[in-house]
Design a protein around this motif. Structure first.
Motif, PDB file in Angstrom:
ATOM      1  N   ILE A 156      52.996  47.524  34.979  1.00 59.64           N
ATOM      2  CA  ILE A 156      51.884  46.598  34.776  1.00 59.64           C
ATOM      3  C   ILE A 156      50.696  46.979  35.650  1.00 59.64           C
ATOM      4  O   ILE A 156      49.538  46.887  35.219  1.00 59.64           O
ATOM      5  CB  ILE A 156      52.324  45.151  35.049  1.00 59.64           C
ATOM      6  CG1 ILE A 156      53.474  44.768  34.112  1.00 59.64           C
ATOM      7  CG2 ILE A 156      51.155  44.185  34.858  1.00 59.64           C
ATOM      8  CD1 ILE A 156      53.165  44.957  32.635  1.00 59.64           C
ATOM      9  N   ALA A 157      50.969  47.438  36.869  1.00 56.96           N
ATOM     10  CA  ALA A 157      49.870  47.915  37.714  1.00 56.96           C
ATOM     11  C   ALA A 157      49.197  49.120  37.070  1.00 56.96           C
ATOM     12  O   ALA A 157      47.962  49.214  37.038  1.00 56.96           O
ATOM     13  CB  ALA A 157      50.394  48.283  39.102  1.00 56.96           C
ATOM     14  N   GLY A 158      50.008  50.057  36.564  1.00 54.42           N
ATOM     15  CA  GLY A 158      49.433  51.213  35.887  1.00 54.42           C
ATOM     16  C   GLY A 158      48.611  50.806  34.683  1.00 54.42           C
ATOM     17  O   GLY A 158      47.537  51.364  34.420  1.00 54.42           O
TER      18      GLY A 158
ATOM     19  N   VAL B 150      38.619  45.419  40.559  1.00 51.19           N
ATOM     20  CA  VAL B 150      39.961  45.124  40.053  1.00 51.19           C
ATOM     21  C   VAL B 150      40.916  46.288  40.299  1.00 51.19           C
ATOM     22  O   VAL B 150      42.034  46.103  40.794  1.00 51.19           O
ATOM     23  CB  VAL B 150      39.907  44.777  38.551  1.00 51.19           C
ATOM     24  CG1 VAL B 150      41.319  44.731  37.963  1.00 51.19           C
ATOM     25  CG2 VAL B 150      39.221  43.444  38.340  1.00 51.19           C
ATOM     26  N   ALA B 151      40.492  47.489  39.956  1.00 51.26           N
ATOM     27  CA  ALA B 151      41.385  48.647  40.067  1.00 51.26           C
ATOM     28  C   ALA B 151      41.831  48.913  41.505  1.00 51.26           C
ATOM     29  O   ALA B 151      43.035  49.017  41.769  1.00 51.26           O
ATOM     30  CB  ALA B 151      40.721  49.882  39.467  1.00 51.26           C
ATOM     31  N   PRO B 152      40.907  49.029  42.479  1.00 50.27           N
ATOM     32  CA  PRO B 152      41.364  49.310  43.837  1.00 50.27           C
ATOM     33  C   PRO B 152      42.208  48.184  44.435  1.00 50.27           C
ATOM     34  O   PRO B 152      43.170  48.454  45.168  1.00 50.27           O
ATOM     35  CB  PRO B 152      40.066  49.515  44.630  1.00 50.27           C
ATOM     36  CG  PRO B 152      38.989  48.938  43.793  1.00 50.27           C
ATOM     37  CD  PRO B 152      39.430  49.080  42.386  1.00 50.27           C
ATOM     38  N   VAL B 153      41.850  46.936  44.132  1.00 48.05           N
ATOM     39  CA  VAL B 153      42.638  45.816  44.659  1.00 48.05           C
ATOM     40  C   VAL B 153      44.043  45.825  44.056  1.00 48.05           C
ATOM     41  O   VAL B 153      45.041  45.615  44.766  1.00 48.05           O
ATOM     42  CB  VAL B 153      41.937  44.471  44.373  1.00 48.05           C
ATOM     43  CG1 VAL B 153      42.865  43.301  44.688  1.00 48.05           C
ATOM     44  CG2 VAL B 153      40.665  44.351  45.185  1.00 48.05           C
ATOM     45  N   ALA B 154      44.125  46.081  42.753  1.00 50.31           N
ATOM     46  CA  ALA B 154      45.431  46.146  42.106  1.00 50.31           C
ATOM     47  C   ALA B 154      46.275  47.280  42.668  1.00 50.31           C
ATOM     48  O   ALA B 154      47.485  47.128  42.895  1.00 50.31           O
ATOM     49  CB  ALA B 154      45.268  46.318  40.600  1.00 50.31           C
TER      50      ALA B 154
ATOM     51  N   GLY C 157      55.283  55.030  42.597  1.00 52.04           N
ATOM     52  CA  GLY C 157      54.333  54.044  42.096  1.00 52.04           C
ATOM     53  C   GLY C 157      52.903  54.532  42.204  1.00 52.04           C
ATOM     54  O   GLY C 157      52.095  54.363  41.280  1.00 52.04           O
ATOM     55  N   ALA C 158      52.573  55.148  43.344  1.00 59.28           N
ATOM     56  CA  ALA C 158      51.227  55.680  43.534  1.00 59.28           C
ATOM     57  C   ALA C 158      50.937  56.794  42.528  1.00 59.28           C
ATOM     58  O   ALA C 158      49.835  56.886  41.982  1.00 59.28           O
ATOM     59  CB  ALA C 158      51.082  56.213  44.961  1.00 59.28           C
TER      60      ALA C 158
ATOM     61  N   ALA D 245      47.961  58.537  37.765  1.00 63.82           N
ATOM     62  CA  ALA D 245      47.920  59.116  36.425  1.00 63.82           C
ATOM     63  C   ALA D 245      47.273  58.157  35.429  1.00 63.82           C
ATOM     64  O   ALA D 245      46.469  58.563  34.583  1.00 63.82           O
ATOM     65  CB  ALA D 245      49.343  59.458  35.970  1.00 63.82           C
ATOM     66  N   ALA D 246      47.585  56.860  35.542  1.00 66.04           N
ATOM     67  CA  ALA D 246      47.010  55.866  34.633  1.00 66.04           C
ATOM     68  C   ALA D 246      45.505  55.757  34.832  1.00 66.04           C
ATOM     69  O   ALA D 246      44.733  55.653  33.863  1.00 66.04           O
ATOM     70  CB  ALA D 246      47.670  54.505  34.854  1.00 66.04           C
TER      71      ALA D 246
END
Length: 231
Positions: free
Chosen positions: A31-33, A175-179, A213-214, A219-220
């Motif tokens: 979901i994060a990706g 949104v992206a960096p916080v997620a 995860g990172a 990649a996403a």
């Protein structure tokens, strides 16, 4: 004679723990990706949130179905093996006794002692002895499809709450960096918790989960950045 004492082991957690760890990590990472990739494409917060929620529903159902089918296959195999062993015990008990004796000899008992042990265990519970010592099937480690499915789906939703929460609370432009940051911290925590629950080194478990995860989020984000979506 030394007194018997109760011991606490972790083997009885293996079935649901494996499913729960897999579900939680998949919920966090996938979901994060998803939200990071959609956010990197330039989509607005509403689109990112909708994508994330849809991913949670689909992912939880997929995890439950996948776990159930996989573990049910294992359970079916166990039942088939036990049925076969039941037939063999009924048709040729002497050969089965000899087989059990041979198993104990290979484990280090003398021929005479192994034979005595096999006779006594057969008298007590012939099928249970063969299931445990010949097939490796025990009540503690037996396949439980429904338990695995529920544990996996529930853990997936619990893990997915973290990146979804980050999307809801983060400023629209970040949104992206916080997620990503929230997810990495969450993965460190979930990896450490899983390692601790299973009795493994905590630091190694945390770093291992966070690394993958990172990699997934990177990649996403790279894929999402190749698209330019407005709104």
């Amino acid at each position: 004679m030394r007194r018997w004492h109760a011991e606490h082991h972790r083997a009885d957690r293996v079935g649901w723990l494996r499913a729960a760890v897999l579900g939680a990590n998949d919920g966090i990472v996938s979901i994060a990706g998803l939200v990071v990739g959609v956010a990197a494409s330039g989509a607005g917060p509403g689109t990112v949130l909708t994508s994330g929620i849809a991913g949670v529903v689909a992912g939880a159902m997929s995890m439950a179905a996948g776990e159930y089918v996989s573990v049910q296959s294992q359970a079916d195999t166990e039942r088939a093996d036990i049925a076969k062993e039941t037939r063999e015990l009924a048709e040729d008990a002497d050969s089965e006794l000899a087989e059990l004796t041979h198993i104990y000899v290979k484990r280090g008992l003398s021929e005479a002692l192994a034979h005595d042990v096999a006779i006594q265990l057969t008298a007590h519970d012939a099928l249970g002895s063969h299931a445990r010592d010949e097939l490796g099937i025990t009540e503690t480690l037996r396949a439980r499809p429904l338990q695995a499915a529920l544990a996996s789906a529930a853990a997936f939703v619990a893990g997915a709450v973290l990146p979804i929460g980050a999307v809801v609370l983060a400023p629209a432009a970040h949104v992206a960096p916080v997620a990503m940051g929230t997810t990495l911290v969450s993965l460190l925590g979930s990896g450490a918790l899983a390692a601790w629950t299973g009795g493994a080194p905590v630091t190694r478990g945390a770093v291992r989960v966070a690394f993958w995860g990172a990699l997934a989020m990177g990649a996403a984000a790279l894929v999402g950045s190749q698209f330019h979506v407005q709104g």
